[in-house]
Design an enzyme around this catalytic site. Structure first.
Site, PDB file in Angstrom:
ATOM      1  N   PHE A   1      -5.116   4.542   0.365  1.00  0.00           N
ATOM      2  CA  PHE A   1      -6.146   3.661  -0.210  1.00  0.00           C
ATOM      3  C   PHE A   1      -5.667   3.001  -1.511  1.00  0.00           C
ATOM      4  CE2 PHE A   1      -8.399   6.917   2.263  1.00  0.00           C
ATOM      5  CZ  PHE A   1      -9.119   6.120   3.144  1.00  0.00           C
ATOM      6  N   HIS A   2      -4.448   2.440  -1.460  1.00  0.00           N
ATOM      7  CA  HIS A   2      -3.871   1.799  -2.648  1.00  0.00           C
ATOM      8  C   HIS A   2      -3.425   0.363  -2.371  1.00  0.00           C
ATOM      9  CE1 HIS A   2      -2.661   6.084  -4.200  1.00  0.00           C
ATOM     10  NE2 HIS A   2      -3.959   5.835  -4.348  1.00  0.00           N
ATOM     11  N   PRO A   3      -4.265  -0.495  -1.787  1.00  0.00           N
ATOM     12  CA  PRO A   3      -3.840  -1.880  -1.551  1.00  0.00           C
ATOM     13  C   PRO A   3      -3.629  -2.610  -2.876  1.00  0.00           C
ATOM     14  CG  PRO A   3      -6.193  -1.662  -1.123  1.00  0.00           C
ATOM     15  CD  PRO A   3      -5.660  -0.268  -1.347  1.00  0.00           C
TER      16      PRO A   3
ATOM     17  N   ASP B   1       0.865  -1.184   0.000  1.00  0.00           N
ATOM     18  CA  ASP B   1       0.000   0.000   0.000  1.00  0.00           C
ATOM     19  C   ASP B   1       0.895   1.226   0.000  1.00  0.00           C
ATOM     20  OD1 ASP B   1      -2.313   1.571   0.139  1.00  0.00           O
ATOM     21  OD2 ASP B   1      -2.572   1.344   2.299  1.00  0.00           O
ATOM     22  N   HIS B   2       0.304   2.369  -0.217  1.00  0.00           N
ATOM     23  CA  HIS B   2       0.983   3.649  -0.024  1.00  0.00           C
ATOM     24  C   HIS B   2       0.478   4.281   1.268  1.00  0.00           C
ATOM     25  CE1 HIS B   2       1.474   3.914  -4.646  1.00  0.00           C
ATOM     26  NE2 HIS B   2       2.606   3.512  -4.107  1.00  0.00           N
TER      27      HIS B   2
END
Length: 559
Positions: free
Chosen positions: A470-472, A296-297
């Protein structure tokens, strides 16, 4: 009922596949979506400036939470994922960022992924896109995804923040998705010419939903994939409380995202044998990488008071919102028609990085991404975070129950490199904010505040305040090593008639927001499913930093 293909998940990837596969009239497709329609009259999902609203409830958001994150003061952290036609493209920040060319060239060095280089992927980015200023070597003008560029007359803080980044010694770029990602410049957004969110439901499904060979079922919660030996032959799902099954003649295409795709595989008996046996799930295929390699980020906000009354603070006050809403509703213009992420950039924090490792989003208001904790005065902020953390997490099913959320652990900030990058990012951001371009606007530092200076103080701020972007991704990675889940065409190793096509198959997270790349992946694999020749490789030039210094001397050195 029986179909040629069953697609699980009507999100950024699933809708692409549904539209492309049904271009052939003799192919039948069932598209299953656990959420509801993308109600076009609901401003919460359709107005770009309202992007915080869908994250605040559960109508459009799965609202997952992580397990206590051990390096983040044991916080249970948000993991929002889209629910409804459009998936996360229905609730995301609408930033159209593709990643760095070097991300894809790095993928292509991995065994089995040789055709995932940047020049192999670029034609599919172009195929998906209609950019409002027209086509060139990097951009398309006839695709389903509407992309809007920033225009003259937008908020002056965007221009000041980009100029400050350049004054701090970093490059300027006129297109973060063009020849050179590295540097500061305007940021494109997935918004239609009429100021509406350009989700994949609007872009792809609007073209396909009237086709007789496409069946869309909403409020359809997938229970498990059905197998005959090692071959996927159908899907069991719940429509309300009613248990349903559908058969697939050719393939089951799993497009449920980086959290739900591994969860569904595991619940169906495909995953790490020990986990499945512990939960009394019959093992169809022991595949240890399912749910592993989760990435993630993480990002932080650095917030400043604004001395000039030019921020978006008045737009947060209820008595100004009816006018903003009316202009957006009737004209498709004004503050409501923008996600307000119209400037940003990518930089290398140290010479050891060969392509950018830090991303910036600039916002002309001081507020959390989900709309909470708005500063009650004029302000602005920089969102900053590292791009390719070495930390790795996992997704694990908790039970056979389709309604139970999985156990999610990102293992954020588990390496020393993570801490070094975030400390560097805060200090670099302060240098950028101190440049003359912002002198007219820059008031006091609200967060973290000038009292936070030492490594230890910065680390505590990060532990307490860093949030997901919100980058899984990467939890069913493609490749050929022992922990890979799918091959370079999305086919699950050791299985037949089963593919995963979504952000979970990225082998390593990209340098930037994920939506555009997820769409590209689906476009590329759609051609493989249809047994079409890949689009010809691009011949476009692209920037490689090589020995170029990270930055020039800043106009105003750090004090």
């Amino acid at each position: 009922m029986e179909y040629d293909y069953i697609i699980i998940g009507a999100g950024s990837a699933g809708n692409v596949l549904a539209a492309r596969l049904t271009e052939e009239s003799d192919v039948s497709v069932l598209l299953l979506e656990a959420g509801g329609p993308d109600y076009r009259l609901d401003f919460r999902t359709q107005m770009p400036a309202a992007l915080a609203f869908p994250l605040q409830g559960k109508r459009y958001n799965w609202a997952y939470e992580t397990d206590p994150e051990p390096h983040m003061n044991d916080r249970r952290m948000e993991c929002g994922r889209g629910k409804g036609l459009g998936g996360s493209s229905l609730i995301n920040g609408m930033c159209y960022i593709r990643g760095n060319a070097m991300d894809f060239d790095h993928w292509a060095t991995m065994s089995g992924l040789e055709d995932w280089s940047y020049l192999d992927c670029l034609p599919y980015f172009r195929k998906a896109e209609t950019r409002d200023v027209g086509a060139n070597d990097y951009h398309g003008a006839s695709g389903p995804v509407s992309v809007t560029t920033p225009k003259m007359g937008n908020n002056e803080l965007f221009h000041a923040m980009v100029e400050a980044g350049v004054q701090a010694g970093y490059p300027r770029t006129d297109d973060l998705n063009g020849y050179q990602q590295e540097g500061f410049g305007p940021m494109d957004r997935t918004v239609t010419p009429k100021g509406r969110r350009a989700s994949t439901a609007r872009g792809y499904l609007d073209q396909a939903k009237s086709r007789k060979n496409l069946t869309i079922v909403t409020h359809a919660l997938t229970d498990r994939i059905l197998f005959d030996g090692k071959r996927a032959v159908g899907v069991a799902y719940f429509k309300g409380e009613s248990a349903q099954t559908a058969k697939a003649r050719r393939e089951v295409l799993l497009c449920a995202g980086a959290i739900a795709s591994p969860q569904i595989l595991q619940r169906s008996g495909v995953g790490p044998k020990d986990l499945l046996q512990r939960l009394d799930i019959s093992v169809v295929h022991d595949l240890p990488g399912v749910g592993e390699n989760l990435q993630d980020h993480l990002e932080m906000y650095l917030q400043y008071a604004c001395k000039e009354p030019v921020s978006l603070y008045p737009a947060l006050q209820w008595f100004n919102q009816p006018k903003i809403g009316a202009e957006w509703l009737f004209n498709g213009t004004g503050i409501g028609a923008s996600n307000q992420f119209e400037a940003g950039g990518f930089i290398r924090s140290r010479d050891e990085f060969t392509w950018p490792n830090i991303q910036y989003h600039f916002l002309p208001v001081a507020i959390n991404y989900n709309g909470s904790n708005a500063v009650k005065e004029h302000g602005f902020q920089a969102h900053v975070g590292s791009m390719r953390s070495l930390s790795r997490g996992r997704v694990q099913v908790r039970s056979k129950d389709a309604r139970e959320h999985p156990s999610i652990l990102f293992n954020y900030m588990s390496t020393e490199q993570d801490w070094q990058e975030f400390r560097d990012a805060i200090r670099i951001t302060r240098e950028i904010m101190a440049q003359p371009a912002l002198d007219k606007y820059r008031g006091r530092e609200i967060s973290p505040g000038l009292a936070v200076q030492t490594d230890e103080e910065l680390d505590e701020f990060i532990r307490t305040h860093a949030e997901t972007a919100f980058h899984p991704s990467c939890s069913c990675k493609m490749g050929e090593d022992d922990m890979s889940v799918v091959d370079g065409q999305g086919c699950v190793h050791g299985m037949e008639g089963l593919r995963v096509v979504d952000a979970s198959i990225m082998p390593q997270i990209i340098t930037g927001n994920l939506n555009a790349t997820t769409i590209m992946i689906a476009e590329k694999i759609a051609d493989r499913i249809r047994r079409r020749q890949p689009l010809p490789r691009s011949k476009a030039r692209y920037y490689v930093a090589g020995s170029t210094p990270v930055r020039k001397a800043p106009l105003k050195p750090a004090s």
